[in-house]
Design an enzyme around this catalytic site. Structure first.
Site, short mmCIF file in Angstrom:
data_model
loop_
_atom_site.label_atom_id
_atom_site.label_comp_id
_atom_site.label_asym_id
_atom_site.label_seq_id
_atom_site.Cartn_x
_atom_site.Cartn_y
_atom_site.Cartn_z
N GLU A 87 -1.59 68.21 36.53
CA GLU A 87 -2.23 67.54 35.40
C GLU A 87 -3.03 66.33 35.87
O GLU A 87 -2.86 65.22 35.35
CB GLU A 87 -1.18 67.15 34.36
CG GLU A 87 -0.36 68.35 33.89
CD GLU A 87 0.59 68.05 32.75
OE1 GLU A 87 0.99 66.88 32.59
OE2 GLU A 87 0.93 68.99 32.00
N GLU B 104 3.55 75.61 32.27
CA GLU B 104 4.75 74.98 31.72
C GLU B 104 4.76 75.18 30.22
O GLU B 104 3.77 74.92 29.55
CB GLU B 104 4.76 73.46 31.97
CG GLU B 104 4.82 73.04 33.41
CD GLU B 104 4.80 71.51 33.54
OE1 GLU B 104 5.16 70.80 32.58
OE2 GLU B 104 4.39 71.03 34.61
#
Ligand SMILES: *[C@@H]1O[C@H](CO)[C@@H](O)[C@H](O)[C@H]1NC(C)=O
Ligand SMILES: *[C@@H]1O[C@H](CO)[C@@H](O)[C@H](O)[C@H]1NC(C)=O
Ligand SMILES: *[C@@H]1O[C@H](CO)[C@@H](O)[C@H](O)[C@H]1NC(C)=O
Ligand SMILES: *[C@@H]1O[C@H](CO)[C@@H](O)[C@H](O)[C@H]1NC(C)=O
Length: 488
Positions: A122, A267
């Site tokens: 991220e 995720e």
């Protein structure tokens, strides 16, 4: 139900069943390492296999995990932490060394089936204030070059796991998806590069955070199930934020000419404690529905081919940063010790099974001494604070499993978590004589006073676990830009 529709219904069920029998081509999960007492890697590999997981994602190239995964039949995506990006971006030689030590080595010497490298995690998260914006693409280029040089260009694919906050929607609908304007050119370069090299895009999606962050978020919509008031986007009807979020990315990709770019969900999950919305019932409901979709091979309205879905996460990690919230330490579908939190149907007639061969410390707890009284409230408060700073008190907060304890039990909980984290060492249950050791389980359901696992007694594992509390793994502070606004 009329005859034709009931025929159709049966037919569809059979189809679904066949998909199931074809054997759940992939259950995938994230294996995080931020625990004070990580389970030995061989126990976790067995846990994965026993439960039908055949793909696993690591956040870093952990030697113990990568060795234990060797010849396990499990495919591995190995991550590169953000703090390594600058070095990997600065010289291709660094990337070659990384690939040599952390990929080639395990493939050749341990038979580890590494299939992908996840570069950064991220990196565009707004909290990082653009610090990785300059290094992420060169790091990707260098790792790709290193993989090719190592002869692994085809076998090991590159990807970058992204938070959903890299895109938004201008219409409030998934069809209005676009990449954040300031990232658009970079995203195009990255996506084109990944595509040219056979790589894929990875996106993390968190319906839990949508619900947790917004009191007005329609709860059913987080659970694949807002059939009463679905989101209508042209001819498409969205009953859940998961699909809506995913399709926002797909339409953002279509808009820049990459509608066929392969996408993996890196995720997705639901925590069981540490927040009012984080509990067993919600987690079971969400995770079972998610698994059912994976098992049935269900895609989204805009992309019928199902993506690989890496559940977050395998086991609870008691050393994660609680900055985003106390729930951060409770994402596991298993507890810290590999025991089951809630039953799950894993497909193929398989129900979830716990870890085997786990050893525990002695059956004893540290609690507040009954005779301690309330002599010095200051000392008590300081002791609790100290215990919670070093132990794990994330179950004590509002809405959590231990939030209903009285003051005495509350103190006991804090003392015990410290005592267990310190391996029940002698000096760890003193607290200025406020605490005593007991062999009577002080648990008050649903609040459990845990006993720590004994990592010394486990089957010897040569690996050394580093845990950096500061590393943010799977932490998503920012929220599905626009998607929250899009709901109803
Ligand atoms: C391999 O990965 C580990 C874990 O991330 C890291 O500490 C190490 O520096 C890497 N090796 C190289 C040569 O970069
Ligand atoms: C969706 O809602 C219906 C009606 O409330 C309920 O019967 C069903 O179990 C729910 N499904 C999921 C996956 O939550
Ligand atoms: C229990 O301890 C936690 C953590 O120190 C604290 O936030 C909470 O207020 C305490 N609750 C009671 C009832 O004492
Ligand atoms: C607890 O024991 C394990 C295994 O011996 C050790 O690695 C760890 O450092 C110990 N933790 C503390 C806080 O002493």
């Amino acid at each position: 139900m009329g005859q034709i529709s009931s025929f159709l219904f049966v037919f569809l069920c059979l189809l679904g069943h066949e998909g199931l029998a074809k054997g759940v081509s992939g259950l995938a999960v994230n294996w995080g390492l931020q625990s004070t007492h990580p389970l030995p890697p061989d126990i976790l590999v067995r846990l994965l296999k026993d439960n039908g997981f055949n793909k696993v994602k690591l956040f870093e190239a952990d030697p113990g995990a990568l060795r234990a995964l060797g010849r396990s039949g499990i495919q591995v995506m190995v991550g590169i932490p953000n703090d390594m990006l600058a070095s990997l971006a600065s010289a291709v030689g660094n990337a070659e060394a990384w690939v040599q030590q952390n990929v080639s080595n395990y493939i050749s010497n341990h038979g580890t089936d590494i299939r992908a490298v996840a570069i950064g995690n991220e990196p565009f998260l707004k909290d990082y204030k653009d610090q990785f914006v300059k290094t992420i693409f060169p790091a990707l280029e260098n790792i790709q070059a290193a993989l090719i040089k190592a002869g692994l260009g085809k076998q090991v694919k590159a990807t970058i796991p992204l938070n959903a906050d890299v895109y938004g929607t201008d219409s409030g609908l998934p069809s209005g998806g676009y990449f954040r304007p300031e990232l658009q050119n970079l995203m195009i370069n990255i996506i084109k590069f990944l595509q040219d090299n056979g790589g894929f895009l990875t996106i993390n999606i968190y319906p839990f955070l949508s619900l947790q962050a917004d009191p007005n978020f329609p709860k059913e919509y987080a659970f694949f199930n807002n059939t009463a008031s679905p989101l209508v986007d042209g001819s498409v009807v969205y009953t859940n934020v998961y699909d809506a979020n995913f399709d926002t990315l797909i339409s953002a990709l279509e808009k820049i000419g990459f509608g066929r770019m392969p996408v993996v969900i890196g995720e997705v999950g639901w925590p069981t404690d540490g927040d009012a919305s984080a509990n067993i019932d919600n987690a079971k409901r969400f995770t079972q529905a998610l698994l059912d979709r994976v098992i049935q091979g269900q895609g989204s309205p805009r992309r019928r081919t199902p993506p690989d879905v890496y559940i977050f996460s395998l086991v609870d990690e008691d050393h994660k940063s609680t900055l985003p919230g106390n729930f951060e330490r409770h994402w596991g579908i298993f507890k810290y010790d590999g025991s089951i939190k809630y039953p799950l149907d894993m497909g193929n007639g398989r129900t979830i099974v716990p870890a085997k061969g786990v050893k525990y410390l002695a059956k004893q707890w540290c609690v507040m001494s009954p005779s301690a009284g309330v002599s010095d409230p200051n000392t008590l408060a300081q002791s609790i604070t100290y215990a919670c700073e070093n132990g794990d008190c994330t179950s004590l907060g509002y809405g959590s499993s231990c939030s209903n304890l009285d003051a005495q039990s509350n103190a006991s909980y804090a003392f015990n978590t410290y005592f267990q984290t310190m391996n029940q060492s002698k000096g760890a249950c003193s607290f200025n004589n406020l605490a005593v050791i007991t062999t009577v389980d002080p648990s008050k359901p649903p609040c459990r006073f845990e006993i720590m696992i004994d990592t010394r007694k486990q089957k010897a594992s040569p690996s050394v676990y580093r845990s950096s509390a500061s590393k943010i793994e799977g932490v998503v502070t920012a929220l599905i830009l626009g998607i929250v606004g899009l709901i109803i």
